[in-house]
Scaffold this active site. Sequence first.
Site, PDB file in Angstrom:
ATOM      1  N   GLN A 179       6.188 -30.953  21.080  1.00 29.08           N
ATOM      2  CA  GLN A 179       5.879 -31.810  22.223  1.00 29.08           C
ATOM      3  C   GLN A 179       4.640 -31.219  22.903  1.00 29.08           C
ATOM      4  O   GLN A 179       4.732 -30.303  23.711  1.00 29.08           O
ATOM      5  CB  GLN A 179       7.067 -31.875  23.182  1.00 29.08           C
ATOM      6  CG  GLN A 179       8.373 -32.292  22.524  1.00 29.08           C
ATOM      7  CD  GLN A 179       8.367 -33.729  22.056  1.00 29.08           C
ATOM      8  OE1 GLN A 179       8.172 -34.664  22.841  1.00 29.08           O
ATOM      9  NE2 GLN A 179       8.586 -33.945  20.759  1.00 29.08           N
TER      10      GLN A 179
ATOM     11  N   GLY B 232      12.117 -39.993  29.919  1.00 25.51           N
ATOM     12  CA  GLY B 232      11.828 -39.482  28.592  1.00 25.51           C
ATOM     13  C   GLY B 232      10.341 -39.308  28.334  1.00 25.51           C
ATOM     14  O   GLY B 232       9.484 -39.712  29.137  1.00 25.51           O
ATOM     15  N   HIS B 233      10.031 -38.739  27.174  1.00 25.72           N
ATOM     16  CA  HIS B 233       8.627 -38.442  26.862  1.00 25.72           C
ATOM     17  C   HIS B 233       7.797 -39.713  26.680  1.00 25.72           C
ATOM     18  O   HIS B 233       8.267 -40.736  26.209  1.00 25.72           O
ATOM     19  CB  HIS B 233       8.513 -37.546  25.629  1.00 25.72           C
ATOM     20  CG  HIS B 233       9.145 -38.083  24.385  1.00 25.72           C
ATOM     21  ND1 HIS B 233       9.391 -37.303  23.295  1.00 25.72           N
ATOM     22  CD2 HIS B 233       9.582 -39.312  24.063  1.00 25.72           C
ATOM     23  CE1 HIS B 233       9.940 -38.031  22.346  1.00 25.72           C
ATOM     24  NE2 HIS B 233      10.068 -39.252  22.792  1.00 25.72           N
ATOM     25  N   ASN B 234       6.536 -39.627  27.133  1.00 26.30           N
ATOM     26  CA  ASN B 234       5.549 -40.707  27.025  1.00 26.30           C
ATOM     27  C   ASN B 234       5.919 -41.962  27.810  1.00 26.30           C
ATOM     28  O   ASN B 234       5.352 -43.029  27.586  1.00 26.30           O
ATOM     29  CB  ASN B 234       5.289 -41.065  25.562  1.00 26.30           C
ATOM     30  CG  ASN B 234       4.554 -39.964  24.819  1.00 26.30           C
ATOM     31  OD1 ASN B 234       5.194 -39.120  24.189  1.00 26.30           O
ATOM     32  ND2 ASN B 234       3.239 -39.943  24.913  1.00 26.30           N
TER      33      ASN B 234
ATOM     34  N   SER C  16       8.601 -43.500  25.532  1.00 27.77           N
ATOM     35  CA  SER C  16       7.512 -44.445  25.264  1.00 27.77           C
ATOM     36  C   SER C  16       7.713 -45.821  25.885  1.00 27.77           C
ATOM     37  O   SER C  16       7.049 -46.783  25.497  1.00 27.77           O
ATOM     38  CB  SER C  16       7.286 -44.593  23.745  1.00 27.77           C
ATOM     39  OG  SER C  16       6.938 -43.343  23.176  1.00 27.77           O
TER      40      SER C  16
END
Length: 340
Positions: free
Chosen positions: A196, A237-239, A257
């Site tokens: 990450q 969460g990521h992005n 995302s």
Amino acid sequence: MTLREVADLIGGWVAPENSEVSVSGVASLADGGEGDISFFGNPKYLPVLKKCRSTAVLVPHGFGEEVGPVRIWVDNPSASFARLLEHFAPEPVKYEPGIHPTAIISPEAKLGQGVRVEAYAVVEAGVEIGDHTIVGAHSFIGERARIGASTHIYPHVTVRERSLIGDRVILHSGVVIGSDGFGYEFRNGRQEKIPQTGIVQVDNDVEIGSNTTVDRARFGRTWIQEGAKLDNLVQIGHNVTIGKHSVICAHVGISGSTRVGSYVTLAGKVGVNGHIEIGDGAIITAMAGVTKSVEPKEVLIGLPARPMKEFKTNFVLLHNIHKLYERVKALETGKNGKRE
């Protein structure tokens, strides 16, 4: 304060015969007593108002019910009450600038004027902190993180390496910014971690509640845009992108995302699938599960989330299905009480 002084302060109106009645504090309708002032802004609380023992109550213009407390008519009871809270609230805590002797500050960190770093906080190499920012006790600021001016980081906050925090941001205790996103690939019979390598960017005037986590991006950035407000116990969460001035209430989880537009409201315990888009101004009510993209200004409820009107119609039909069953059963039953 006299009620005349209260009315002058908030732009309200009180009957002249009650103008010299005094109040000394604020309270809810349910908890108010002698000397308190409360507010009434929602018709569903009328039964509570009728039992209220406060000395005075803020009510909207046009409210004509006779109640126990003295009425002060205002445009917006809730907003007016907020102004009174500022007046009656205890003096805010004053934070003097300075570095506590137990704090660990890298010589390669850059601190602006008037910065306060409290006991046992850690500020790593390459960190930049803007003027008049507060870093609370036992907080950790990782390498090359950048924090703007007049930001308040409460005790026990973690801001991981390379994270970007804007001006006038508030991070409450237990917040974690920039922990690894949840990314794995199943290979050769085991879960292998995907690096990450991205960052988290938190823009100006964002507030993030206690024990909320914002994961760093797999690549690029996880982005909380200007003025967004995140409640306690939220998982980003990521992005993920959270648009300007959106409100994310407690226990919301947003998968990787996903793009949340501006002025969106996600009520408590909403679950959002990954790789979808929620349009500007959408409202998603508590306990909803969002599995696909949402149009701007759409209002959703349920699991899976669906338009409010459709949900209400289906709910009523389902609630009355037993009546339909009995009618069909009667039509299928002959005069002898047996089915034909």
